[in-house]
Structures are given as structure tokens and as C-alpha cells.
Write a protein that holds these residues in place. Structure first.
Motif: not given
Length: 280
Positions: A230-232, A238-243, A264-270
């Protein structure tokens, strides 16, 4: 919706073929392609790096980082990371010096994020797949071939549970500005659903494969993985919104770009990789 479901089914079949039928190099090349595309998406369409030479350098570094993880090459991935950090450092500031009147130094910082951090997080999937310990009594496969499914389940399975929980019970907005459709109730449903899904799959793997993964670890991976996912999702939103972009790309019909599907996977996999190394 039809295209989204159809592509999801086809994608799932291709993942299974890459994991259990095709030689390992096919999966490694696929992950390498995802790394390069993710780097481009976070830097290119967003214009966070708009100097073309710097963007090209970042893409090459991301590709080199992925290739450094290939099984067929006698390379230590940590040595590769260290070397690429040096290359990116020298190359980025050389480009910055040449274009100092047109290129803001923030592009160098974003370049490090897109070229090193994003692909390194993605490559957690490959490092999990390459874990070479064997379950009790098994000699014909590596457990990594199966446990790599768990972080994907924790991220995507929990996201599906959160979607339905939000549809049926959602009343309180979780992040109304960043993602208006997400609700607190949906997030809670995702955590519970993620924990249950991963627990059930681990129970199955323990029985059929002799995996011997502690059940508490399955619950932690599912629940914490759901929260991290969810955080990911919100972080890259946020990046999409701000750009000012709606999607990172359109490579996956009905899903968007690589980062729209794998944020989401970028935050979960590590997190899963760390857990697996502690357990085994």
C-alpha cells in the motif's frame, strides 16, 4: 476491464512458464527488461530527468545492474553495484558539468534513484528466485522457484482483497488527494486478506514441497507485505501526481506501465528477501 482480466490471465501463464518450464535465462532477461522499463518510466515520462544523455546513462546502468545478477555470469552482484555506483557518479557529474546552464543538479539525484534504487528493489525477485537451498528431501528444484511467488501474492493478492473490502465496506478515505478511491477499510481488508492468502499458500508448500517455512513468518509476510505494498502504491502515485502524469506507461493493456503494476512489489519483494535470508 476485459483487457485487464485477459492480460492478467496471460501474464500469469507466462510467469509460470518462465519459472518452471523455460531455462533460467528467460526469467533473468524478462526481469532485466522490467528493470530498464521501470527506470525509464520513473525518469522519462515524469521529466524528472529530461537530459537525454543522463537518461541514457541511467538506462545503461539499470541494464548493467540486472545483467550483474545473471546466474550464467561469474560476477558478484555486490561488486557490480559498487562499480555501477562509481560509473553513474562520474558520468552524471560529467554530464552536469557539460550542461550546467540547462541541467539542474536534482536530475543527478533522481538519476541515482531511477538507475540504482528502483532496479535493485525489482531485482529482489531475481535474488529470491536464485536462492539455492533445497527443501527437506528434495533434490530436483530450488525452493527459490516457489517462494518467489510469495511476495507477488502478498502484493497483488492483498491489493485485490483491499479492492473488494473497499467496495463493500469502504467509508473513510485513506489518502484522498493521492489516491481518492483507497479507503481505510479497504487497507485493513488487504492486510487481513494478504495474511490469510500467504498463510494458505505456505501451508500448501510446506505439505507438498517440504518447505518447512514457519507459519508465523507467512502471516508476517502477508500482513506486513500488504502494508508495504500500500505504501509503495501511494508513494509512486505521489510522483505521478506531482509530475502531472496519469500512468507511467501503456505496455500492459488495462494495467498501465511497469511501475503501475509493480509499484507495490518494489516495496514487498525486498522485505520478503530479508525474511527468507533470516529464516533460511
Amino acid at each position: 476491464m476485459k483487457a485487464r482480466v485477459l492480460f492478467g490471465v496471460v501474464g500469469f501463464v507466462l510467469v509460470l512458464l518462465a519459472l518452471y518450464v523455460f531455462p533460467s535465462i528467460v526469467l533473468e532477461l524478462a526481469v532485466a527488461a522490467l528493470c530498464v522499463l521501470a527506470t525509464y518510466e520513473v525518469l522519462g515520462p515524469t521529466k524528472l530527468v529530461h537530459n537525454r544523455l543522463e537518461l541514457l546513462l541511467c538506462l545503461l546502468v539499470a541494464l548493467g545492474l540486472a545483467i550483474g545478477h545473471f546466474d550464467i555470469l561469474p560476477l558478484d552482484s555486490q561488486d557490480v553495484v559498487q562499480g555501477l555506483i562509481f560509473v553513474l557518479l562520474i558520468g552524471s557529474f560529467a554530464i552536469e558539468l557539460k550542461f550546467h546552464n540547462r541541467m539542474n543538479v536534482s536530475q543527478v539525484a533522481w538519476g541515482f534513484f531511477g538507475a540504482l534504487i528502483v532496479p535493485y528493489l525489482m531485482l529482489s525477485l531475481l535474488r529470491i528466485y536464485q536462492m539455492d537451498f533445497k527443501p527437506i528431501g528434495q533434490t530436483d528444484f530450488r525452493a527459490g522457484q516457489f517462494i518467489v511467488l510469495l511476495p507477488l501474492l502478498a502484493a497483488w493478492g492483498a491489493d485485490t482483497c483491499a479492492l473488494f473490502a473497499g467496495m463493500f465496506f469502504g467509508k473513510h478515505k485513506l489518502a484522498p488527494v493521492v489516491s481518492p478511491k483507497k479507503t481505510v477499510e479497504g487497507a485493513v481488508g488487504g492486510v487481513i486478506g494478504g495474511a490469510v492468502l500467504v498463510l494458505l499458500v505456505v501451508l500448501l508448500m510446506n505439505v507438498t514441497l517440504g518447505l518447512k517455512m514457519p507459519l508465523w513468518a507467512a502471516v508476517v509476510l502477508g500482513a506486513v507485505g500488504a502494508m508495504l505494498g500500500e505504501i509503495g502504491d501511494l508513494s509512486f502515485s505521489v510522483i505521478k501526481r506531482q509530475t502531472g502524469i496519469k500512468d507511467y506507461g501503456h505496455i500492459f493493456p488495462g494495467h498501465g506501465g511497469v511501475l503501475d503494476r509493480f509499484d507495490s512489489v518494489l516495496f514487498v519483494a525486498p522485505f520478503a528477501e530479508i525474511m527468507f535470508r533470516i529464516i533460511w
